[in-house]
Scaffold this active site. Structure first.
Site, PDB file in Angstrom:
ATOM      1  CB  SER A  10      38.468  47.372  36.215  1.00 37.88           C
ATOM      2  OG  SER A  10      38.833  46.559  37.167  1.00 37.88           O
ATOM      3  CG  HIS A  47      47.621  45.139  36.085  1.00 36.98           C
ATOM      4  ND1 HIS A  47      47.298  45.378  37.221  1.00 36.98           N
ATOM      5  CD2 HIS A  47      46.605  44.485  35.256  1.00 36.98           C
ATOM      6  CE1 HIS A  47      46.224  44.649  37.613  1.00 36.98           C
ATOM      7  NE2 HIS A  47      45.740  44.140  36.305  1.00 36.98           N
ATOM      8  CG  ASP A  52      37.936  48.185  40.206  1.00 36.24           C
ATOM      9  OD1 ASP A  52      37.261  47.926  39.260  1.00 36.24           O
ATOM     10  OD2 ASP A  52      38.658  47.363  40.492  1.00 36.24           O
ATOM     11  CE  LYS A  73      41.921  47.374  39.594  1.00 32.71           C
ATOM     12  NZ  LYS A  73      41.364  45.925  39.727  1.00 32.71           N
ATOM     13  NE  ARG A 122      33.446  44.338  35.207  1.00 28.24           N
ATOM     14  CZ  ARG A 122      34.810  44.393  35.068  1.00 28.24           C
ATOM     15  NH1 ARG A 122      35.444  45.032  36.038  1.00 28.24           N
ATOM     16  NH2 ARG A 122      35.336  43.715  34.296  1.00 28.24           N
TER      17      ARG A 122
HETATM   18  N1  URA Z   1      41.464  42.724  36.453  1.00 26.56           N
HETATM   19  C1  URA Z   1      41.189  43.774  36.913  1.00 26.56           C
HETATM   20  O1  URA Z   1      41.731  44.352  37.865  1.00 26.56           O
HETATM   21  N2  URA Z   1      39.881  44.134  36.605  1.00 26.56           N
HETATM   22  C2  URA Z   1      39.235  43.435  35.696  1.00 26.56           C
HETATM   23  O2  URA Z   1      38.046  43.839  35.173  1.00 26.56           O
HETATM   24  C3  URA Z   1      39.731  42.416  35.023  1.00 26.56           C
HETATM   25  C4  URA Z   1      40.911  42.067  35.228  1.00 26.56           C
END
Ligand code: URA
Length: 444
Positions: free
Chosen positions: A183, A82, A161, A187, A168
């Site tokens: 966040s 990621h 999220d 995932k 946010r």
């Molecule tokens: N990427 C994400 O998935 N969440 C965040 O809060 C920032 C970057």
């Protein structure tokens, strides 16, 4: 339990209990907590932070707010990757085939671009016929046939999220280490891989503007990974200028192809090979090679066609069209103009966020979720940090798709050009250089 007490506890800097966090995430997911109270708690978290235990509880509850993918059909160790976001980030289409060439099997869920950061899903969508919305039930067949699958993130994964991120974005509460870490990690945990490699970007084009903040975020995510029993590594990378020679969709995928045929930009090659090597180690596919040797072998495989072969297999397996010169794209980028330097000197910086915004203005990205992307739009950088430039020499080339509505000379066009010119810092003396891979952090 009541949400106002939870907001007050965090407002006064008190540690939230596991039950309070569970109550909050449940209420966010079933929408029983109104957005104004959720936003108030988010702001209290931004201001007063969270400790390791709170962050982990929040992450695990968010991961549990939806389905957990079961990757047992892969029949091997799975390693996910990621990136915390950037401009010109084309690393996923490079590390997937590199890892596959060592025998790893990869299941990758990726996001669409929003704001100035591009999305891997959009980049793959620029290939003719490529299906990026693969139903989950088809994953096992694709993994069996080609050892890899990439698809857009599904709404069932960490739905809490989705709600929190949307709030946010509009309440000034994106930039918070506990909120970003939970966040991302929620995932990744729900996506089911055994191990995770995080590309934590830092600089003008990243959420984390400084190396210290990037290290703080990386160590928060590594700790969450440890408590959630997922081996996690973070590679801190430079995003103080766009990565590689291009940003956009088609032109970035063309750069991926150039990189896989041995003509990659040094920063892209460095980041891709370090991340791939780490993923290969964590998947147990390194054989006798140590990490340094693996990085070299990954470089070899970018040059000798081994990674290219796997890449083309992936493209074909998801319906993408390929001819003798590589994948075909949904449009053809058309040169709009060349931006010329107004002075002579050394390029000491290219503000990646400004470039990202200019590229969105060209049509290469989205401001709102339902905006349509111009796949042919983008920017090719002819000069990067450390290069010398003469007054009047080309700094970069702007492209649009064939049907772009951007008119040369219009106010919009002039805004794009001035934004790009402002992104470049040119000085009389060559400034300090910084390598694209800053550090690799693992569990202590
Ligand atoms: N990427 C994400 O998935 N969440 C965040 O809060 C920032 C970057």
């Amino acid at each position: 339990m009541n949400i106002v007490d939870i907001i007050l506890d965090k407002r006064y800097g008190r540690e939230l209990t596991y039950d309070q966090i569970m109550f909050f995430v449940k209420g966010v997911t079933d929408r029983s907590i109104p957005d104004y109270q959720t936003s108030a708690l988010l702001m209290a978290i931004v201001l007063n932070g969270m400790n390791e235990r709170e962050m982990t509880s929040l992450t695990l509850e968010m991961a549990d707010s939806g389905v957990h993918d079961d990757l047992s059909y892969v029949g091997d160790v799975t390693v996910d990757k990621h990136s915390t976001g950037g401009v010109g980030d084309k690393i996923t289409p490079l590390v997937m085939p590199l890892c596959r060439s060592f025998g790893s099997k990869i299941v990758k869920l990726s996001g669409r671009g929003l704001g100035f950061t591009g999305g891997t899903v959009d980049k793959f969508s620029s290939i003719q016929g490529f299906n990026i919305d693969i139903p989950k039930e088809d994953f096992p067949k694709l993994v069996k046939e080609c050892g890899m699958v990439i698809s857009g993130q599904t709404p069932e994964l960490a739905p809490a999220d989705k709600v929190l991120y949307a709030l946010r974005d509009v309440t000034g509460t994106v930039d918070s280490i506990p909120l970003i870490a939970s966040s991302i990690m929620s995932k990744k945990i729900a996506a089911g891989a055994d191990a995770i490699v995080l590309d934590v970007t830092c600089g003008s084009g990243a959420f984390m503007k400084t190396e210290d903040r990037a290290r703080e975020l990386a160590s928060a995510m590594i700790k969450i990974g440890r408590l959630a029993k997922r081996k996690t590594t973070a590679v801190i990378t430079d995003m103080d200028q766009p990565l590689g020679r291009t940003c956009g969709n088609i032109i970035e995928m063309q750069e991926v192809y150039e990189t896989l045929t041995g003509n990659g930009a040094q920063d892209v090659v460095d980041v891709a090979t370090v991340i791939a090597a780490r993923m290969i180690m964590m998947a147990g596919k390194a054989g006798d090679l140590n990490e340094e040797q693996l990085v070299c072998e990954c470089m070899n495989r970018l040059n000798n066609g081994k990674a290219l072969e796997e890449y083309l297999t992936l493209i074909r397996s998801q319906g993408g069209i390929v001819d003798d010169n590589g994948p075909l794209y949904v449009d053809e980028p058309v040169e709009l103009c060349r931006i010329k330097s107004k002075q002579s000197g050394f390029i000491n910086g290219i503000k990646a966020d400004e470039i990202g915004h200019a590229s969105v203005m060209l049509g290469a990205g989205r401001i709102r979720k339902d905006d349509v992307i111009d796949m042919g739009a983008g920017i090719r950088f002819l000069k990067k940090r450390g290069d010398e430039v003469k007054e009047g020499e080309d700094l970069c080339v702007l492209y649009t798709g064939k049907n772009s509505k951007i008119v040369k000379g219009s106010e919009h066009y002039r805004d794009i050009v001035s934004r790009i010119l402002n992104a470049y810092t040119i000085g009389d003396i060559k400034g300090p250089q910084r390598s694209s891979v800053i550090d690799v952090l693992t569990e202590e």
